[in-house]
Every structure is written in structure tokens, then in C-alpha cells.
Design an enzyme around this catalytic site. Structure first.
Site, PDB file in Angstrom:
ATOM      1  N   GLU A  95      -4.411  42.376 -35.649  1.00 59.47           N
ATOM      2  CA  GLU A  95      -5.263  41.075 -35.851  1.00 59.47           C
ATOM      3  C   GLU A  95      -4.411  40.036 -35.636  1.00 59.47           C
ATOM      4  O   GLU A  95      -5.002  38.946 -35.063  1.00 59.47           O
ATOM      5  CB  GLU A  95      -6.222  41.371 -37.074  1.00 59.47           C
ATOM      6  CG  GLU A  95      -7.151  42.582 -36.845  1.00 59.47           C
ATOM      7  CD  GLU A  95      -8.075  42.332 -36.046  1.00 59.47           C
ATOM      8  OE1 GLU A  95      -8.600  41.418 -35.674  1.00 59.47           O
ATOM      9  OE2 GLU A  95      -8.533  43.353 -35.514  1.00 59.47           O
ATOM     10  N   CYS A 119     -23.903  39.228 -17.594  1.00 57.82           N
ATOM     11  CA  CYS A 119     -25.229  39.207 -18.035  1.00 57.82           C
ATOM     12  C   CYS A 119     -26.067  40.597 -17.614  1.00 57.82           C
ATOM     13  O   CYS A 119     -26.842  41.103 -18.640  1.00 57.82           O
ATOM     14  CB  CYS A 119     -25.956  38.012 -18.119  1.00 57.82           C
ATOM     15  SG  CYS A 119     -25.274  36.433 -18.809  1.00 57.82           S
ATOM     16  N   CYS A 127     -19.690  39.246 -22.753  1.00 53.75           N
ATOM     17  CA  CYS A 127     -19.977  37.909 -22.758  1.00 53.75           C
ATOM     18  C   CYS A 127     -18.632  37.010 -22.598  1.00 53.75           C
ATOM     19  O   CYS A 127     -18.263  36.325 -23.695  1.00 53.75           O
ATOM     20  CB  CYS A 127     -20.853  37.675 -23.978  1.00 53.75           C
ATOM     21  SG  CYS A 127     -21.477  36.267 -24.600  1.00 53.75           S
ATOM     22  N   CYS A 130     -31.569  37.333 -25.776  1.00 58.24           N
ATOM     23  CA  CYS A 130     -30.291  36.269 -25.427  1.00 58.24           C
ATOM     24  C   CYS A 130     -31.195  35.076 -25.045  1.00 58.24           C
ATOM     25  O   CYS A 130     -31.809  34.866 -23.926  1.00 58.24           O
ATOM     26  CB  CYS A 130     -29.422  36.880 -24.414  1.00 58.24           C
ATOM     27  SG  CYS A 130     -27.994  35.412 -24.492  1.00 58.24           S
ATOM     28  N   CYS A 135     -25.288  43.233 -20.001  1.00 61.26           N
ATOM     29  CA  CYS A 135     -25.238  43.009 -21.561  1.00 61.26           C
ATOM     30  C   CYS A 135     -26.484  43.721 -22.109  1.00 61.26           C
ATOM     31  O   CYS A 135     -27.553  43.666 -21.756  1.00 61.26           O
ATOM     32  CB  CYS A 135     -25.286  41.403 -21.668  1.00 61.26           C
ATOM     33  SG  CYS A 135     -25.241  41.311 -23.459  1.00 61.26           S
TER      34      CYS A 135
END
Length: 353
Positions: free
Chosen positions: A35, A201, A194, A210, A204
Site C-alpha cells: 500500500e 464506461c 474508471c 453514474c 462499467c
């Protein structure tokens, strides 16, 4: 479970990433290293660094016992070196405070050096299944588009709103598998679908609800950061060659490249010719000027000139923060990316040795 969370979990199980080196583990140490490395750094760049780091420093105690130089040497080239210094500092703290064990909840994890709210939540979600929201760059982009939020995500009021949205969308099912899958799904959707530029899109799973897709604003959101022109700075490096050795100096732990080994650097106000002839008690003769390198930091641009010098004579004893090493030895130390580039170019030439 919310429709948003349920949709993302279902999508993640079919299309998400599952084979990255830091996945398929509940080891908080391994998750933590990944991370931190992934902050402001692409996955493809991180993978070899992560694999080398985990091989050499497989656990908290091994990392804490290592020198900061050894840690930064493995970090060399990954950038944002404060991350490496904080990782080492945090490992030492965990040995002293937690007997070498990783804290077991997001609130405690966030107290470690270099770990913010989102990173702490991600570690806790993956390692312990803690039900907590994340808000990294990918998630900010997804939520900004999904809700049609106009403000720049880095502004305080916009970020507060995004945190509220992120908290409200958490799945109700409080199992490790559910929380970890949902957390990974948010990251993957932003990374794979995204995306910042040219979002996909049509594939998605969230597009039906959205706002940005419905209003044809995906290219407008998130709002860009208000930018000021980056100031320009200049620096001159000295590449001093004594037979097959060069001089490196360790920088202070503060400022750019803190704690890294670097070529000696002259302030812009110093007379270059005079300084090149006599530096730190070293007499040297000018050989050539190397090609100029332009390097961009977050807050400024740095133009680096490098003066190649041949040492005529030098003191027997170097200063404490100086070392004479071969170029091959230098390339194995913690050195900044521009210095690495300079040394590799010189090393590949037969004109200087």
C-alpha cells in the site's frame, strides 16, 4: 447490502485483479509495504520493487534491524523517498511498542509514521476484514463521477463530502471476505475501468446510476487541481573521478532526496570554476560538461548541470558523510534517479576511464 457495494463485489469476483504479488494474503506487513509503495506509483513499477523488498525484508523485525541506508538502497528509483524513511521508522516503532506485531485496527495503524486514514483503512480491511472506508485516488475519481461532484477532490470541503459518501456506501455484511473484496473492487474499478483518461464506461458496472456518464461529463470530472506554474531551479553536480572511484555525499534527512547518496552539489551562487578546482580539500581538473538533465518534482522543476572532473590529489581522510566508490558500487546504493542516470551514461562511455 447497498446496490453500489453489491454491484462492485459481483464485478470484482468476475473481472477484478486477483494475482498481484501482494494479494491473497492476510499478512498486514506485506499489505502495508504494498500500500505504501503504491502511493503515487503505478502497479507495473511497484511489482519488482515490492518483490525485492519482501524477499530481503520479509517481516517487521528484519526491516527494523536493517540500516536506513539498506532500506533506501532498495527504494532507489521508486521516488518519494519519505515513504521509505517512514517505513523503516514505523518498523522500529512496532518493534519497540508492539513487540514486532502489526497493530490490529485502523485507528492504531493510522498512528504509524507515513500512514494516513485511507491507507490505514485499506490495511485493516485486507488484513482484518475491518469495516472501514477507503479514499485513495482511484476511489475519489469513481465517487466524484458517480455522484457528479464538481469540486477538486483535494480541497477540504470536497474531500469531506467524499468521505461521507464512501462511509455511506460500505456493505452491511461485515465478513472479512465481503469487506476485502469490496475494498479491492473500488481500487480495481478506478485502475481498470474508471481511469483518469479514456474511462471504459461501456463496461462499467456502475454506469446506469453514474451522474457523469448520464450527463456526459466523464472528461470533466474529477475537477483538475488548480495549478500554478512550477518554479524552476538549477543545480550543479560534480562528478569527481579518482582513477576508478567517484565521490558521493550523503544528504541530510530533510529536504529533497533526504538520506540518499548524491554527487556533490554546488549552490548556484558559487563560482563554478573556482569550486571545481578546489572542493572539500580536493584538487581537480575540468574534463567536460555532461548533458543537462531536467527533473520534475511535485513542487518545482530542477535543471541539473554536471561537471566532470579528474582528481589531481585529495586528502587521505574523507569527511564523515563522504564516500569514494566505484560506479558499480554507487549504483547499488540509495541514490536519486537523476544521479543514477548520470552514472549509467558515464559508465557506458569509454572516454572517461
Amino acid at each position: 447490502m447497498s446496490t453500489f457495494a453489491n454491484t462492485l463485489i459481483h464485478w470484482q469476483r468476475q473481472h477484478g485483479r486477483r494475482d498481484l504479488p501482494w494479494q491473497n494474503t492476510r499478512d498486514p506487513y506485506a499489505i502495508w509495504i504494498a500500500e505504501i509503495m503504491l502511493q503515487q506509483t503505478q502497479v507495473a513499477t511497484v511489482i519488482p520493487y515490492y518483490q525485492r523488498f519482501i524477499t530481503i525484508f520479509p517481516d517487521i523485525e528484519t526491516l527494523a534491524r536493517a540500516s536506513l541506508d539498506a532500506v533506501l538502497a532498495l527504494w532507489s528509483g521508486l521516488g518519494y523517498y519519505t515513504r521509505g524513511r517512514n517505513i523503516h521508522k514505523a518498523a522500529c516503532l512496532m518493534v519497540a511498542r508492539y513487540q514486532g506485531r502489526f497493530p490490529s485496527n485502523a485507528a492504531a495503524i493510522e498512528q504509524l509514521p507515513g500512514i494516513g486514514r485511507s491507507t490505514a483503512a485499506a490495511i485493516a480491511a485486507f488484513a482484518y476484514g475491518e469495516r472501514c472506508a477507503i479514499l485513495d485516488g482511484n476511489v475519489k475519481r469513481v465517487l466524484t463521477r458517480y455522484f457528479g461532484i464538481n469540486g477538486y477532490p483535494g480541497e477540504k470541503k470536497t474531500e469531506i463530502l467524499l468521505w461521507e459518501k464512501a462511509e455511506s456506501l460500505l456493505p452491511q455484511e461485515n465478513t472479512h471476505e465481503c469487506i476485502a473484496t469490496y475494498t479491492q473492487a473500488q481500487m480495481d474499478l478506478g485502475a481498470l475501468v474508471c481511469t483518469r483518461h479514456h474511462p471504459q464506461c461501456r463496461v462499467c458496472p456502475l454506469r446506469s446510476n453514474c451522474v457523469a456518464f448520464r450527463e456526459n461529463r466523464t472528461t470533466k470530472l474529477p475537477a483538475p487541481k488548480p495549478r500554478k506554474p512550477l518554479p524552476n531551479r538549477e543545480a550543479t553536480f560534480l562528478l569527481m573521478i579518482d582513477q576508478n572511484s567517484i565521490l558521493l555525499e550523503k544528504r541530510s534527512n530533510t529536504g529533497i532526496w533526504g538520506g540518499l547518496w548524491c554527487l556533490p552539489q554546488l549552490p548556484a551562487s558559487i563560482d563554478l570554476k573556482l569550486s571545481c578546482m578546489q572542493y572539500s580539500g580536493i584538487n581537480a581538473a575540468f574534463i567536460a560538461n555532461l548533458p543537462v538533465i531536467d527533473h520534475t518534482f511535485t513542487h518545482f522543476k530542477l535543471r541539473i548541470s554536471t561537471c566532470l572532473l579528474k582528481v589531481i590529489d585529495r586528502p587521505n581522510n574523507s569527511l564523515e558523510e563522504q564516500v569514494w566508490v566505484t560506479i558499480d558500487e554507487a549504483l547499488n546504493l540509495a541514490i536519486p534517479a537523476p544521479v543514477r542516470k548520470i552514472l549509467m551514461e558515464v559508465s557506458s562511455s569509454t572516454n572517461f576511464f
